[in-house]
Design a protein around this motif. Structure first.
Motif, mmCIF file in Angstrom:
data_model
loop_
_atom_site.group_PDB
_atom_site.id
_atom_site.type_symbol
_atom_site.label_atom_id
_atom_site.label_comp_id
_atom_site.label_asym_id
_atom_site.label_seq_id
_atom_site.Cartn_x
_atom_site.Cartn_y
_atom_site.Cartn_z
ATOM 1 N N LEU A 162 3.357 32.752 -21.187
ATOM 2 C CA LEU A 162 4.128 31.514 -21.074
ATOM 3 C C LEU A 162 4.607 31.318 -19.639
ATOM 4 C CD1 LEU A 162 6.298 31.765 -24.319
ATOM 5 C CD2 LEU A 162 4.093 30.634 -24.008
ATOM 6 N N THR A 163 4.575 30.089 -19.195
ATOM 7 C CA THR A 163 5.021 29.755 -17.843
ATOM 8 C C THR A 163 6.530 29.558 -17.839
ATOM 9 O OG1 THR A 163 2.933 28.632 -17.399
ATOM 10 C CG2 THR A 163 4.766 28.157 -15.918
ATOM 11 N N PRO A 164 7.262 30.318 -17.015
ATOM 12 C CA PRO A 164 8.728 30.154 -17.014
ATOM 13 C C PRO A 164 9.141 28.844 -16.379
ATOM 14 C CG PRO A 164 8.068 31.653 -15.265
ATOM 15 C CD PRO A 164 6.812 31.338 -16.053
ATOM 16 N N GLY A 165 10.322 28.372 -16.752
ATOM 17 C CA GLY A 165 10.866 27.177 -16.136
ATOM 18 C C GLY A 165 11.492 27.462 -14.788
ATOM 19 N N GLY A 166 11.065 28.505 -14.086
ATOM 20 C CA GLY A 166 11.611 28.905 -12.797
ATOM 21 C C GLY A 166 12.173 30.306 -12.855
ATOM 22 N N SER A 167 11.760 31.181 -11.933
ATOM 23 C CA SER A 167 12.276 32.549 -11.900
ATOM 24 C C SER A 167 13.672 32.565 -11.288
ATOM 25 C CB SER A 167 11.337 33.439 -11.077
ATOM 26 O OG SER A 167 11.363 33.045 -9.711
ATOM 27 N N HIS A 168 14.339 33.724 -11.393
ATOM 28 C CA HIS A 168 15.664 33.847 -10.797
ATOM 29 C C HIS A 168 15.601 33.665 -9.286
ATOM 30 C CE1 HIS A 168 17.155 35.015 -14.652
ATOM 31 N NE2 HIS A 168 16.457 36.144 -14.690
ATOM 32 N N ALA A 169 14.573 34.216 -8.654
ATOM 33 C CA ALA A 169 14.433 34.070 -7.199
ATOM 34 C C ALA A 169 14.173 32.617 -6.824
ATOM 35 C CB ALA A 169 13.308 34.971 -6.694
ATOM 36 N N ASP A 170 13.313 31.931 -7.580
ATOM 37 C CA ASP A 170 13.048 30.515 -7.304
ATOM 38 C C ASP A 170 14.317 29.681 -7.468
ATOM 39 O OD1 ASP A 170 10.410 31.115 -6.836
ATOM 40 O OD2 ASP A 170 9.736 30.570 -8.858
ATOM 41 N N ARG A 171 15.087 30.001 -8.506
ATOM 42 C CA ARG A 171 16.308 29.254 -8.754
ATOM 43 C C ARG A 171 17.312 29.474 -7.613
ATOM 44 N NH1 ARG A 171 16.933 31.096 -13.628
ATOM 45 N NH2 ARG A 171 15.374 29.666 -14.447
ATOM 46 N N ALA A 172 17.417 30.706 -7.142
ATOM 47 C CA ALA A 172 18.322 30.990 -6.032
ATOM 48 C C ALA A 172 17.881 30.249 -4.775
ATOM 49 C CB ALA A 172 18.383 32.497 -5.770
ATOM 50 N N MET A 173 16.576 30.244 -4.509
ATOM 51 C CA MET A 173 16.068 29.542 -3.338
ATOM 52 C C MET A 173 16.330 28.043 -3.441
ATOM 53 S SD MET A 173 12.190 29.623 -1.755
ATOM 54 C CE MET A 173 12.275 31.422 -1.682
ATOM 55 N N GLY A 174 16.169 27.496 -4.643
ATOM 56 C CA GLY A 174 16.401 26.073 -4.839
ATOM 57 C C GLY A 174 17.855 25.689 -4.606
ATOM 58 N N TRP A 175 18.782 26.488 -5.155
ATOM 59 C CA TRP A 175 20.200 26.189 -4.947
ATOM 60 C C TRP A 175 20.589 26.353 -3.481
ATOM 61 C CZ3 TRP A 175 22.905 23.448 -8.062
ATOM 62 C CH2 TRP A 175 22.724 23.514 -9.451
ATOM 63 N N CYS A 344 27.323 39.130 -14.468
ATOM 64 C CA CYS A 344 26.578 37.876 -14.458
ATOM 65 C C CYS A 344 26.193 37.446 -15.860
ATOM 66 C CB CYS A 344 25.324 37.984 -13.579
ATOM 67 S SG CYS A 344 24.016 39.047 -14.261
ATOM 68 N N HIS A 345 25.829 36.183 -15.954
ATOM 69 C CA HIS A 345 25.279 35.594 -17.170
ATOM 70 C C HIS A 345 24.054 34.814 -16.748
ATOM 71 C CE1 HIS A 345 25.563 32.299 -20.491
ATOM 72 N NE2 HIS A 345 24.611 33.178 -20.725
ATOM 73 N N ALA A 346 22.883 35.222 -17.205
ATOM 74 C CA ALA A 346 21.635 34.614 -16.762
ATOM 75 C C ALA A 346 20.812 34.155 -17.961
ATOM 76 C CB ALA A 346 20.814 35.608 -15.933
ATOM 77 N N THR A 347 20.139 33.017 -17.780
ATOM 78 C CA THR A 347 19.251 32.485 -18.809
ATOM 79 C C THR A 347 17.930 32.082 -18.170
ATOM 80 O OG1 THR A 347 21.093 31.638 -20.133
ATOM 81 C CG2 THR A 347 18.920 30.701 -20.557
ATOM 82 N N SER A 348 16.831 32.562 -18.732
ATOM 83 C CA SER A 348 15.494 32.160 -18.310
ATOM 84 C C SER A 348 14.840 31.392 -19.448
ATOM 85 C CB SER A 348 14.645 33.383 -17.956
ATOM 86 O OG SER A 348 15.230 34.103 -16.887
ATOM 87 N N THR A 349 14.165 30.305 -19.130
ATOM 88 C CA THR A 349 13.552 29.457 -20.152
ATOM 89 C C THR A 349 12.038 29.465 -20.031
ATOM 90 O OG1 THR A 349 13.734 27.487 -18.741
ATOM 91 C CG2 THR A 349 15.573 27.963 -20.224
ATOM 92 N N PHE A 350 11.374 29.393 -21.176
ATOM 93 C CA PHE A 350 9.918 29.331 -21.255
ATOM 94 C C PHE A 350 9.544 28.199 -22.208
ATOM 95 C CE2 PHE A 350 11.040 33.620 -20.121
ATOM 96 C CZ PHE A 350 10.092 34.003 -19.180
ATOM 97 N N PRO A 351 9.222 27.011 -21.698
ATOM 98 C CA PRO A 351 8.820 25.904 -22.580
ATOM 99 C C PRO A 351 7.528 26.240 -23.323
ATOM 100 C CG PRO A 351 9.395 25.119 -20.385
ATOM 101 C CD PRO A 351 9.309 26.603 -20.293
ATOM 102 N N ILE A 352 7.449 25.842 -24.588
ATOM 103 C CA ILE A 352 6.241 26.073 -25.383
ATOM 104 C C ILE A 352 5.836 24.778 -26.063
ATOM 105 C CG2 ILE A 352 6.844 28.496 -25.795
ATOM 106 C CD1 ILE A 352 7.697 27.708 -28.621
#
Length: 364
Positions: A162-175, A344-352
């Motif tokens: 499944l393709t994630p809706g963005g990794s933790h590193a990608d999310r940090a870079m985006g913010w 921390c509180h982290a959530t990763s999403t995987f659309p299906i």
């Protein structure tokens, strides 16, 4: 609503505000820099109610350019208005400094009396940036940017990655990028006003600048939080036994969560959700969760993994909107990996993709 159309309207609205602001700031700066001084005498100097709200100077003055007398009624390069006290302060300044007018060397009939700059054009720039920033927030949610699962071969079972809706590193870079652009672009506008423009002694410029800076702290907070999460957690992986989840059959999910640092896991859950998205808000149709780990110490480099089966009740079987359909409202099914630690509180999403074979058969 088509998401592409929404983005176009958003870009046009924000671009219009920013464009008007840049044009106004450029025009004001040109008038302050190029208009030439000439002797002037004030005929009328009073205050009147402004059609734009508040009060403005009620002004008439005469000035002489190359032996010819002209009449003017503009107090500053741009039309100015504000509170009664502020307008009164402008009239007092006119009485003290109103012996010189500034005229256009190419059109002497155009002139103003006080070389003061308004913050309004810069406020339009900040408003355009804010509108665009708020407008793209809804795009972070849902499966709009998801991709179809990729088959994994060579194992004893057929799995789909499944393709994630963005990794933790990608999310940090985006913010971080969002916070940097927020302060860079807004800071350039505010710095240009205070560095290049004689201020109009208005409180609005200071208040607007402070509010803009404070609003950016929300981005900084999320950037720092995302960086902290990315430094502790590796990118999670999720796999499914079908390319498309059939809602009348068990949905089998495999999840892997790597850790980059020693961590105390308070709770690590795998959640299957179905959400109705309209772009601005959402309603959850279905939620089911299973525990992967609880109150467990995890070493750096360790990976927690597990396989789970989910059953969806008949009344909750809402087929998902295909990834290729860029529109709202939409129905999104997602696998969420939620982690709670002391820090921390982290959530990763995987659309299906999910369909209901019975409903599809009835529709056919």
């Amino acid at each position: 609503m088509r998401i592409a159309g929404y983005l176009i309207l958003l870009a046009l609205a924000a671009g219009l505000l920013i464009g008007l602001g840049i044009h106004g700031a450029w025009r004001q700066q040109q008038m302050l820099a190029t208009f030439q001084p000439a002797p002037a005498s004030v005929v009328t100097n009073d205050v009147r109610a402004s059609k734009l709200g508040g009060f403005e100077p009620d002004l008439e003055f005469a000035y002489n350019v190359r032996g010819k007398t002209y009449q003017g009624d503009r107090a500053a390069p741009l039309r100015i208005h504000g509170s009664r006290d502020w307008a009164d302060s402008v009239t007092r300044r006119i009485r003290a400094e109103g012996s010189t007018a500034y005229y256009n060397p190419y059109d002497p009939a155009e002139a103003y009396l006080l070389p003061i700059g308004r913050f309004r054009p810069y406020g339009l720039i900040l408003a355009g940036l804010t509108l665009f920033g708020l407008g793209i927030l809804p795009m972070r949610r849902g499966g709009v940017f998801a991709h179809e699962p990729v088959a994994i071969t060579g194992g004893p079972f057929d799995w789909y990655d499944l393709t994630p809706g963005g990794s933790h590193a990608d999310r940090a870079m985006g913010w971080c990028a969002a916070a940097l652009l927020w302060y860079l672009l807004g800071g350039l506008a505010i710095a240009h006003y205070y560095a290049m423009t004689p201020p109009a002694y208005e409180l609005k410029s200071a208040v607007s600048s402070v509010l803009y800076a404070v609003a950016g702290l929300w981005l900084v907070y999320h950037a720092m939080s995302a960086m902290g999460i990315a430094s502790r957690l590796g990118a999670p992986k999720a796999h499914m036994t079908q390319k498309i989840a059939h809602l009348n059959k068990p949905i089998i999910i495999r999840v892997e969560q790597p850790f980059l640092r020693d961590t105390i896991v308070r709770e690590l859950r795998v959640v299957l959700t179905c959400t109705r998205q309209d772009g601005l808000g959402s309603v959850r149709y279905f939620t089911a969760s299973q525990m992967l780990a609880e109150d467990r110490a995890v070493r750096a480099g360790e990976t927690l993994h597990g396989e789970f089966s989910f059953e969806v009740p008949d009344k909750k079987r809402h087929p998902s909107t295909p990834f290729s359909r860029w529109e709202y409202p939409r129905t999104d099914w997602q696998i969420e990996v939620t982690l709670h630690t002391p820090k921390c509180h982290a959530t990763s999403t995987f659309p299906i993709l999910a369909d209901n074979i019975k409903q599809a058969a009835k529709a056919a």
